[in-house]
Design a protein around this motif. Sequence first.
Motif, short mmCIF file in Angstrom:
data_model
loop_
_atom_site.label_atom_id
_atom_site.label_comp_id
_atom_site.label_asym_id
_atom_site.label_seq_id
_atom_site.Cartn_x
_atom_site.Cartn_y
_atom_site.Cartn_z
N ILE A 153 -9.57 -8.66 0.96
CA ILE A 153 -8.48 -8.48 1.91
C ILE A 153 -7.25 -7.98 1.15
CG2 ILE A 153 -9.37 -10.20 3.53
CD1 ILE A 153 -7.10 -12.02 2.64
N CYS A 154 -6.48 -7.17 1.81
CA CYS A 154 -5.39 -6.46 1.16
C CYS A 154 -4.17 -6.53 2.07
CB CYS A 154 -5.82 -5.00 0.97
SG CYS A 154 -4.52 -3.90 0.39
N ARG A 155 -3.00 -6.42 1.46
CA ARG A 155 -1.77 -6.45 2.27
C ARG A 155 -1.77 -5.32 3.30
NH1 ARG A 155 2.66 -9.44 2.15
NH2 ARG A 155 1.96 -10.50 0.28
N THR A 156 -2.41 -4.22 2.97
CA THR A 156 -2.48 -3.12 3.93
C THR A 156 -3.24 -3.55 5.19
OG1 THR A 156 -2.37 -1.52 2.14
CG2 THR A 156 -3.25 -0.72 4.22
N ASP A 157 -4.25 -4.39 5.03
CA ASP A 157 -4.97 -4.91 6.21
C ASP A 157 -3.99 -5.65 7.12
OD1 ASP A 157 -7.18 -4.01 4.82
OD2 ASP A 157 -7.86 -6.00 4.22
N GLY A 206 -10.51 -3.50 6.66
CA GLY A 206 -11.17 -3.83 5.39
C GLY A 206 -11.56 -2.61 4.59
N HIS A 207 -10.99 -2.49 3.38
CA HIS A 207 -11.26 -1.30 2.58
C HIS A 207 -11.52 -1.63 1.12
CE1 HIS A 207 -6.88 -2.01 2.62
NE2 HIS A 207 -6.97 -1.70 1.34
N GLN A 208 -12.03 -2.83 0.87
CA GLN A 208 -12.48 -3.16 -0.49
C GLN A 208 -13.89 -3.74 -0.30
OE1 GLN A 208 -9.01 -4.49 -3.15
NE2 GLN A 208 -8.66 -5.62 -1.28
N LEU A 242 -11.19 -2.65 -5.91
CA LEU A 242 -11.35 -1.41 -5.15
C LEU A 242 -10.08 -0.89 -4.50
CD1 LEU A 242 -14.86 -2.09 -3.63
CD2 LEU A 242 -14.26 -0.33 -5.29
N CYS A 243 -9.11 -1.78 -4.24
CA CYS A 243 -7.83 -1.24 -3.77
C CYS A 243 -6.72 -1.77 -4.64
CB CYS A 243 -7.57 -1.59 -2.31
SG CYS A 243 -5.93 -1.01 -1.81
N ALA A 244 -6.58 -3.10 -4.64
CA ALA A 244 -5.51 -3.70 -5.44
C ALA A 244 -5.61 -3.17 -6.87
CB ALA A 244 -5.66 -5.21 -5.41
#
Length: 355
Positions: free
Chosen positions: A63-67, A85-87, A172-174
Amino acid sequence: MQRARLYNFVKGQRVRLNSLVSMKAQTLNTPAPCEEHPLVLEDMATPQPADDEVLVKVSVCGICRTDLHVVEGELPPRLPKIIPGHQVVGTIVEKGKAAKRHAMGARVGIPWLHRTCGVCEYCRRGQENLCENAFFTGYTANGGYAEYAKAPESFVYPIPEGFDDIEAAPLLCAGIIGFRALRLANLQAGDTLGIYGFGAAGHVAIQVARHWGMKVVVCTREARHQKLARELGAEWVGGGQDTPPVRLNAAIIFAPAGELVPAALALLKKAGTLVLGGIHMSPVPSLPYELLYHERIVRSVANNTRQDGIDFLRVAAEIPIRTQTQVFALQEANEALEALKHDGIQGAGVLSISG
Ligand SMILES: [Zn+2]
Ligand SMILES: [Zn+2]
């Protein structure tokens, strides 16, 4: 569900069952504060890969802040319904006709940059992160808060062996964004870097910076994040508004707080670079020009190129990067985002789906 079960034979003809087989997915219909639990766990048809795509059985999704920005609407909705979800880490269970790059069963990651056009002026200049017609996983294309996700084969990354699925997700993102931010900070070994905000991206960036021989100071308000920063080798750690005792060659702001910009600029040495690592930030207050004078640079980071991802995963395996994660179930996606919003996650949050 195994690949074999994706097909059935009806009167001697192979018939794809994906459209009949449903999967569980957390979907967003209307953005709202995550405390109101806008994500709904639904049964949906398993996606069908196009010719150049792979279908991935999702093991975990970071999970990412962008989510959070997608779910709460800071990023305006682009589709009536989306799976965030992008990781995404998982294994390839099906391939489109033209997808030849990865083997069946290969472990891959699906990142934020979902697809670019390859022909716009930015793509042609090697700046595909700025593509005019890009798709983004979990925002303009369905993401990995689901049992299955599909993506173009040339935009997924093989996951290096040294990482298990959970450890790999935040890379994968962070990780990639932290890496790109660090590259754009233009530092040399021995330089001092300031990091503002110490969540998923910060705790990866510090490991790369230290590996490259930089000194790092960290400003973050949460006591737990401060502790982690010390453990990862920060030379000095303070609160968000505290002033490090050294001048900085560069600073990266990962916190979405525009008011940090003048504070960070005031600490930069001449020709220093301030990198803004978020996709969304509260307004930046007006600045006296002397904070910028002497060739100081302020720049944002927007997405990443595939090459950033490839280079970062290689460096990550070399170091090796250790990610701190807190695992949630797919059913707990709303709660996980709520924890992220209130700085309640140590390191990076990861949804465990079939992992
Ligand atoms: Zn393009
Ligand atoms: Zn992200």
